[in-house]
Design a protein around this motif. Structure first.
Motif, PDB file in Angstrom:
ATOM      1  N   UNK A  21       0.887  -1.168   0.000  1.00 16.32           N
ATOM      2  CA  UNK A  21       0.000   0.000   0.000  1.00 16.32           C
ATOM      3  C   UNK A  21       0.918   1.210   0.000  1.00 16.32           C
ATOM      4  N   UNK A  22       1.126   1.806  -1.158  1.00 21.18           N
ATOM      5  CA  UNK A  22       2.105   2.885  -1.292  1.00 21.18           C
ATOM      6  C   UNK A  22       3.497   2.309  -1.066  1.00 21.18           C
ATOM      7  N   UNK A  23       4.236   2.916  -0.155  1.00 25.78           N
ATOM      8  CA  UNK A  23       5.598   2.420   0.085  1.00 25.78           C
ATOM      9  C   UNK A  23       5.610   1.366   1.204  1.00 25.78           C
ATOM     10  N   UNK A  24       4.449   1.153   1.782  1.00 26.93           N
ATOM     11  CA  UNK A  24       4.359   0.267   2.941  1.00 26.93           C
ATOM     12  C   UNK A  24       3.972  -1.152   2.510  1.00 26.93           C
ATOM     13  N   UNK A  25       4.521  -2.164   3.139  1.00 32.69           N
ATOM     14  CA  UNK A  25       4.093  -3.541   2.911  1.00 32.69           C
ATOM     15  C   UNK A  25       3.164  -3.944   4.054  1.00 32.69           C
TER      16      UNK A  25
END
Lengths: 415, 233
Positions: free
Chosen positions: B18-22
């Motif tokens: 989700x965006x730069x987040x896992x």
């Protein structure tokens, strides 16, 4: 439960949107069918009308041959005449199978007989013909029979006061065999009208051509009463062998006569078709736009439906639907929409063919007596098939989109 | 003698970006479910309950670990292949019912048979309608039903395919307490009578306690206790 019921019930969820889409498809189909019917009917009507003139070739005074041909079809008269001597010369041509001279004039009809010549006047087309050659050229001409019409015959060759009436002319004037028919004519070179009475010796059966509205009198009688002795409007010719080569040879032999032109009715037919071709192209463009708009309408309706039912497609996939089954379901919904619209549009076009014909007849006053709109079962089948095919084409994207939805995402997106 | 698990998952992971987040929606879950067994999955919102059910039911593919459904390894299968595995093996009940509004109760119930290309057998439909207590509502439309009745239709739709596993994701979330209790009772009756396995996710600990086992999820992982609290059974 089957796919048809499921698709139908899905469409029934949004009745207004479904109805508007069906109407859009229907309108596009109606335009396409009417245009197709016009294309088919117009060519056929020109062919039949020209064939029923009985001539393959017309010889006339120099001028616009297409205007002359149209006047012949419409039953008008030309302003130009050719000398009768031209007929005498041309009839010796060895390629000629039949030839007939025609003089056309328009006479005024008094409202009543000579005693009551006070009411409003009307006009009638008088054709001066040679009975033998004319009848040979048009072997389908038959005399009407029945009470008041029995014993019909052609006039005597030099009878000054005998006439044969076309079917509609007799019906309009309420004349039977033995009745008198009155006209007034202002002869060429004079200013005062002259009164003439003719005894009706025969009434023709209906032919569906301009002959129905014509009053036939002997050629020399017509020339005399119009003050045009020795002049003709046209000479109609059929050749033993009619093809482009023979026609060119025939034309070459007789174009040398001053003030005379030779016109093939095939050329006239082609010219009349091309005259309307531009209008047909424009109408076709309108039809294409209508079809494109309808396609976009279908695409929009189906796409909206797919968007609205994203979660539902996810559920359907969760409970066992395969991609192709979802694809099929969406396509089936489109097919129902397009089939209903195409059926309705075809029905409207077929039912309203008479109205379309009347409208076209008013817009394109070509004097064709045959129907100008010809809607055939094949045309209807093609229109319905085309509407369904284009509709399905429009449905490909929404259907593929619905089929490709992943159940988890589809359900999550609308939870 | 223990039966072969209908579903077994080892080290199951479901990670996504989700965006730069896992996001680690599932992070190493081991689980087995057998026929005739009811399993409740509890945990706070965002703990991974729905993701676990989706992965175990073949609606979503794990990004790691091993998953076997009906004796067949399914990790790594495409969505189309998962559909084939899933068809007829699972019955699904969702929080929002997801009935087709223009179909009657009976039509909603038989809908899966259309996609499975199975014939509609009248007495089987009647049996299902009776099992969910909707015989008298067969020809009614969803808009004419209460929330509990709609959820019963969804249960009937799940049962008509004679599934091996019933997957119910927050099935009582939109129901009042009494109706929710009745729906869970219906599930457990079916588990006992038909020998189904039940996978139930819920926030309601009291309802969960009626299942054979409870697992609690937190941040995509199972946290103790993994056995049913005897005091609540």
């Amino acid at each position: 439960m089957n796919y048809g019921i499921l698709a139908w019930k899905n469409l029934a969820r949004r009745p207004v949107r479904t109805a508007l889409t069906v109407v859009g498809v229907g309108m596009a189909t109606a335009v396409a069918v009417s245009l197709g019917g016009f294309n088919l009917g117009f060519r056929a009507a020109i062919s039949r009308s020209i064939e029923q003139l009985g001539f393959q070739v017309m010889i006339m005074a120099k001028g616009c041959p297409y205007e002359a041909a149209t006047l012949m079809l419409k039953g008008g008269t030309g302003l130009l005449y050719l000398p009768e001597s031209a007929h005498e010369q041309i009839r010796t041509d060895p390629d000629i199978e039949a030839i007939t001279p025609v003089f056309l004039g328009v006479a005024e009809k008094p409202a009543g007989g000579p005693e009551e010549n006070t009411g409003p006047s009307a006009f009638t087309l008088i054709a001066g013909i040679e009975r033998e050659s004319y009848a040979k050229m048009k072997p389908w001409l038959q005399f009407k029979s029945g009470p008041g019409f029995d014993g019909g015959r052609w006039f005597s060759p030099d009878a000054a006061a005998e006439a044969v009436m076309g079917f509609e002319a007799a019906e309009y004037e309420q004349r039977k065999v033995g009745d008198l028919f009155y006209i007034t004519v202002v002869p060429h070179g004079k200013t005062e009208p002259e009164f003439h009475a003719f005894r009706i010796v025969g009434v023709l059966e209906r032919t569906g051509t301009q002959d129905d509205g014509t009053v036939f009198v002997p050629l020399h009688t017509a020339q005399r009463i119009f003050g045009r002795e020795g002049q003709l409007t046209i000479v109609g010719v059929t050749l033993r062998q009619f093809n482009a080569i023979r026609m060119r040879e025939f034309e070459g032999r007789w174009m040398s006569i001053p003030e005379v032109q030779v016109v093939s009715l095939e050329q006239v037919k082609g010219a009349l078709v091309s005259l309307v071709g531009t209008a047909q192209t424009m109408v076709a463009a309108v039809a294409v736009i209508a079809i494109l708009v309808a396609m976009i309408g279908v695409l929009n309706a189906i796409l909206m439906s797919v968007y609205e039912r994203t979660a539902e497609f996810g559920i359907l996939k969760a409970i066992g639907a395969e991609r192709r089954q979802i694809f099929y379901l969406v396509c089936l919904e489109t097919l129902i929409l397009c089939f209903a619209g195409a059926l309705a549009g075809s029905g409207v076009a077929a039912g309203g063919a008479g109205l379309t014909d009347a409208t076209l007849r008013r817009l394109l006053n070509l004097g064709l007596t045959q129907p100008m709109v010809l809607i055939t079962p094949r045309l209807l089948a093609a229109a319905i098939g085309g509407a369904i095919a284009l509709g399905l084409l429009a449905a490909l994207w929404p259907a593929a989109r619905a089929a490709a939805l992943r159940p988890v995402e589809a359900i999550r997106n609308q939870e | 003698m223990p039966t072969t698990p209908l579903i077994s998952g080892y080290g199951l992971q479901r990670h996504y970006r989700r965006g730069i987040e896992t996001v680690r929606a599932l992070d190493g879950v081991d689980l087995e479910i057998r026929a005739g067994e009811s399993l409740a999955v509890i945990g706070p919102s965002g703990s991974g309950k729905t993701t676990l059910l989706n992965v175990l039911a073949g609606l979503d593919a794990p990004t790691g670990g091993q998953l076997t459904i009906g004796g067949q390894r399914v990790d790594g299968l495409s969505e189309q292949q998962l559909t084939t595995v899933r068809r007829g093996f699972f019955g699904f009940v969702f929080q929002n019912f997801h009935l087709i509004p223009t179909l009657t109760v009976a039509e909603n119930i038989v809908l899966p048979l259309l996609f499975l290309r199975r014939p509609v057998v009248r007495h089987e439909v009647e049996q299902v309608l009776e099992a969910v207590g909707l015989s008298h509502r067969a020809h009614h439309y969803p808009r004419e039903l209460s929330g509990g009745q709609m959820q019963r239709v969804a249960v009937g739709r799940a049962l008509i395919v004679r599934p091996r596993v019933l997957v119910a994701d927050e099935p009582t979330g939109n129901l009042d307490t009494v109706t929710a209790d009745a729906i869970v009772s219906l599930f457990l009756t079916l588990v006992n009578r038909e020998g189904l396995a039940l996978l139930l996710s819920t926030h309601n600990l009291e309802l969960a306690s009626r299942c054979d086992r409870i697992i609690r999820l937190k941040d995509g992982q199972i946290v103790p206790p993994v056995s049913p609290p005897q005091s609540l059974r």
